[in-house]
Design a protein around this motif. Structure first.
Motif, PDB file in Angstrom:
ATOM      1  N   PHE A   9      57.558   1.401 -39.854  1.00 60.05           N
ATOM      2  CA  PHE A   9      58.328   1.081 -38.648  1.00 60.05           C
ATOM      3  C   PHE A   9      59.736   0.627 -39.019  1.00 60.05           C
ATOM      4  N   TRP A  10      59.828  -0.281 -39.999  1.00 58.12           N
ATOM      5  CA  TRP A  10      61.141  -0.857 -40.334  1.00 58.12           C
ATOM      6  C   TRP A  10      61.998   0.124 -41.123  1.00 58.12           C
ATOM      7  N   GLU A  11      61.366   0.915 -41.981  1.00 51.24           N
ATOM      8  CA  GLU A  11      62.153   1.922 -42.710  1.00 51.24           C
ATOM      9  C   GLU A  11      62.767   2.910 -41.711  1.00 51.24           C
ATOM     10  N   GLN A  12      61.993   3.279 -40.688  1.00 55.36           N
ATOM     11  CA  GLN A  12      62.498   4.203 -39.670  1.00 55.36           C
ATOM     12  C   GLN A  12      63.604   3.538 -38.844  1.00 55.36           C
ATOM     13  N   ALA A  13      63.420   2.261 -38.520  1.00 48.90           N
ATOM     14  CA  ALA A  13      64.444   1.542 -37.747  1.00 48.90           C
ATOM     15  C   ALA A  13      65.773   1.562 -38.503  1.00 48.90           C
ATOM     16  N   TRP A  14      65.727   1.302 -39.793  1.00 50.05           N
ATOM     17  CA  TRP A  14      66.959   1.316 -40.589  1.00 50.05           C
ATOM     18  C   TRP A  14      67.531   2.727 -40.665  1.00 50.05           C
ATOM     19  N   ALA A  15      66.667   3.726 -40.850  1.00 51.55           N
ATOM     20  CA  ALA A  15      67.141   5.109 -40.961  1.00 51.55           C
ATOM     21  C   ALA A  15      67.789   5.566 -39.652  1.00 51.55           C
ATOM     22  N   ASP A  16      67.256   5.082 -38.511  1.00 48.72           N
ATOM     23  CA  ASP A  16      67.778   5.474 -37.192  1.00 48.72           C
ATOM     24  C   ASP A  16      68.933   4.594 -36.726  1.00 48.72           C
ATOM     25  N   GLY A  17      69.232   3.554 -37.464  1.00 49.38           N
ATOM     26  CA  GLY A  17      70.308   2.639 -37.049  1.00 49.38           C
ATOM     27  C   GLY A  17      69.904   1.723 -35.906  1.00 49.38           C
ATOM     28  N   ARG A  18      68.595   1.470 -35.727  1.00 48.09           N
ATOM     29  CA  ARG A  18      68.155   0.521 -34.681  1.00 48.09           C
ATOM     30  C   ARG A  18      68.179  -0.885 -35.290  1.00 48.09           C
ATOM     31  N   THR A  19      69.378  -1.405 -35.470  1.00 51.78           N
ATOM     32  CA  THR A  19      69.551  -2.655 -36.236  1.00 51.78           C
ATOM     33  C   THR A  19      70.510  -3.600 -35.514  1.00 51.78           C
ATOM     34  N   ARG A  20      70.306  -3.704 -34.172  1.00 51.37           N
ATOM     35  CA  ARG A  20      71.215  -4.565 -33.396  1.00 51.37           C
ATOM     36  C   ARG A  20      71.119  -6.026 -33.832  1.00 51.37           C
ATOM     37  N   PHE A  21      70.020  -6.377 -34.513  1.00 47.81           N
ATOM     38  CA  PHE A  21      69.853  -7.754 -34.985  1.00 47.81           C
ATOM     39  C   PHE A  21      70.872  -8.105 -36.063  1.00 47.81           C
ATOM     40  N   HIS A  22      71.390  -7.083 -36.761  1.00 50.10           N
ATOM     41  CA  HIS A  22      72.318  -7.379 -37.857  1.00 50.10           C
ATOM     42  C   HIS A  22      73.663  -7.853 -37.303  1.00 50.10           C
ATOM     43  N   ARG A  23      74.184  -8.923 -37.878  1.00 54.32           N
ATOM     44  CA  ARG A  23      75.459  -9.478 -37.422  1.00 54.32           C
ATOM     45  C   ARG A  23      76.456  -9.462 -38.570  1.00 54.32           C
ATOM     46  N   PRO A  24      77.726  -9.168 -38.260  1.00 49.96           N
ATOM     47  CA  PRO A  24      78.719  -9.120 -39.333  1.00 49.96           C
ATOM     48  C   PRO A  24      79.133 -10.502 -39.844  1.00 49.96           C
ATOM     49  N   ASP A  25      78.842 -11.542 -39.043  1.00 50.30           N
ATOM     50  CA  ASP A  25      79.282 -12.892 -39.429  1.00 50.30           C
ATOM     51  C   ASP A  25      78.078 -13.803 -39.671  1.00 50.30           C
ATOM     52  N   PRO A  26      78.273 -14.845 -40.470  1.00 51.31           N
ATOM     53  CA  PRO A  26      77.170 -15.780 -40.728  1.00 51.31           C
ATOM     54  C   PRO A  26      76.655 -16.408 -39.430  1.00 51.31           C
ATOM     55  N   ASN A  27      75.379 -16.696 -39.396  1.00 57.16           N
ATOM     56  CA  ASN A  27      74.728 -17.229 -38.203  1.00 57.16           C
ATOM     57  C   ASN A  27      75.216 -18.651 -37.884  1.00 57.16           C
ATOM     58  N   ALA A  28      75.503 -18.881 -36.578  1.00 52.66           N
ATOM     59  CA  ALA A  28      76.058 -20.180 -36.171  1.00 52.66           C
ATOM     60  C   ALA A  28      75.074 -21.320 -36.452  1.00 52.66           C
ATOM     61  N   GLY A  29      73.796 -21.077 -36.262  1.00 52.65           N
ATOM     62  CA  GLY A  29      72.771 -22.108 -36.522  1.00 52.65           C
ATOM     63  C   GLY A  29      72.694 -22.450 -37.998  1.00 52.65           C
ATOM     64  N   LEU A  30      72.846 -21.445 -38.835  1.00 55.74           N
ATOM     65  CA  LEU A  30      72.844 -21.691 -40.280  1.00 55.74           C
ATOM     66  C   LEU A  30      74.030 -22.573 -40.657  1.00 55.74           C
ATOM     67  N   ILE A  31      75.200 -22.196 -40.139  1.00 59.48           N
ATOM     68  CA  ILE A  31      76.415 -22.953 -40.472  1.00 59.48           C
ATOM     69  C   ILE A  31      76.268 -24.413 -40.025  1.00 59.48           C
ATOM     70  N   LYS A  32      75.669 -24.588 -38.823  1.00 61.54           N
ATOM     71  CA  LYS A  32      75.578 -25.937 -38.259  1.00 61.54           C
ATOM     72  C   LYS A  32      74.552 -26.806 -38.992  1.00 61.54           C
ATOM     73  N   TYR A  33      73.418 -26.209 -39.402  1.00 67.05           N
ATOM     74  CA  TYR A  33      72.305 -27.045 -39.867  1.00 67.05           C
ATOM     75  C   TYR A  33      71.967 -26.931 -41.356  1.00 67.05           C
ATOM     76  N   ALA A  34      72.503 -25.934 -42.061  1.00 67.08           N
ATOM     77  CA  ALA A  34      72.074 -25.726 -43.457  1.00 67.08           C
ATOM     78  C   ALA A  34      72.209 -26.993 -44.283  1.00 67.08           C
ATOM     79  N   GLN A  35      73.379 -27.631 -44.165  1.00 66.22           N
ATOM     80  CA  GLN A  35      73.614 -28.737 -45.077  1.00 66.22           C
ATOM     81  C   GLN A  35      72.834 -30.009 -44.709  1.00 66.22           C
TER      82      GLN A  35
END
Ligand SMILES: C[S@@+](CC[C@H](N)C(=O)[O-])C[C@H]1O[C@@H](n2cnc3c(N)ncnc32)[C@H](O)[C@@H]1O
Length: 205
Positions: A9-35
């Motif tokens: 399923f996931w290999e096909q999703a990547w091959a078809d470009g069904r990857t709206r979850f991917h973001r070009p910028d770091p996640n806001a929650g990560l930035i806020k809470y990582a440290q």
């Protein structure tokens, strides 16, 4: 869902470009809470990593990163899109000059011991029976007092991925082994979704 079907399923999703979850910028929650959740120098496991730039953000702040990804395409794209240099050894890629390793394997076959786990769009990517196995693996992969930064979603339908995860399910999966602290509920700009950010900490036996 059997693991072979999930992989397909996931290999096909990547091959078809069904990857709206991917973001070009770091996640806001990560930035806020990582440290506040991760300790300096921790090696952080990124379980279903895709080609997330969050791994670069973590590495730039001195954390070690181990990403695990079942599909080869996002790993190759992570390397090429970020102009990374490194070496493959067996099924793992070590980024030159950084504490980033990417494992090309099924997460359910991954072994290791980590101080922390960063889950953004990982638990929500899997069908319910695999989520139960995922929570068991999280416990097994963490060192004592291990912590998880867990970012999940709620939405009004049963469809997925991403799957909507209720408070009741979070408690069922984690409450016996982890303390759970809800840090934030944010609304997302799509499909009546809310994003929930939690800190989980492994309880001492
Ligand atoms: C919704 S995406 C999230 C990716 C990443 N966490 C992010 O924030 O962009 C889920 C990813 O998990 C990968 N995946 C799904 N099942 C997996 C498994 N069993 N083991 C390893 N990776 C898996 C998929 O190929 C996909 O890249």
């Amino acid at each position: 869902m059997p693991l072979s079907e999930n992989k397909q399923f996931w290999e096909q999703a990547w091959a078809d470009g069904r990857t709206r979850f991917h973001r070009p910028d770091p996640n806001a929650g990560l930035i806020k809470y990582a440290q506040t959740i991760f300790d300096s120098g921790d090696r952080v496991l990124v379980p279903l990593c895709g080609k997330s730039v969050d791994m670069l953000w973590l590495s730039e702040r001195g954390f070690g990163v181990s990403g695990v990804e079942v599909a080869r395409l996002p790993i190759d794209e992570f390397i090429s899109e970020n102009n990374l240099d490194g070496t493959w050894s067996d099924h793992s890629y070590q980024v030159k000059g950084q504490r980033i390793s990417i494992f090309h394997q099924d997460f359910f076959n991954h072994d290791g011991r980590y101080e922390a786990i960063y889950d953004r769009a990982c638990l929500v990517a899997l069908a319910a029976p695999l989520r139960v196995r995922m929570a068991e693996r999280y416990k097994a992969l963490l060192k004592p007092n291990g912590r998880i930064l867990l970012i999940t979603l709620k939405h009004p339908t049963a469809d997925g991925p991403p799957f909507s995860i209720s408070d009741e399910e979070i408690n069922r999966l984690f409450a016996k082994d982890f303390s759970i602290e809800l840090l934030e509920i944010a609304s997302a700009p799509v499909d009546e979704r809310t994003i929930e950010i939690r800190k989980l900490e492994l309880l001492c036996p």
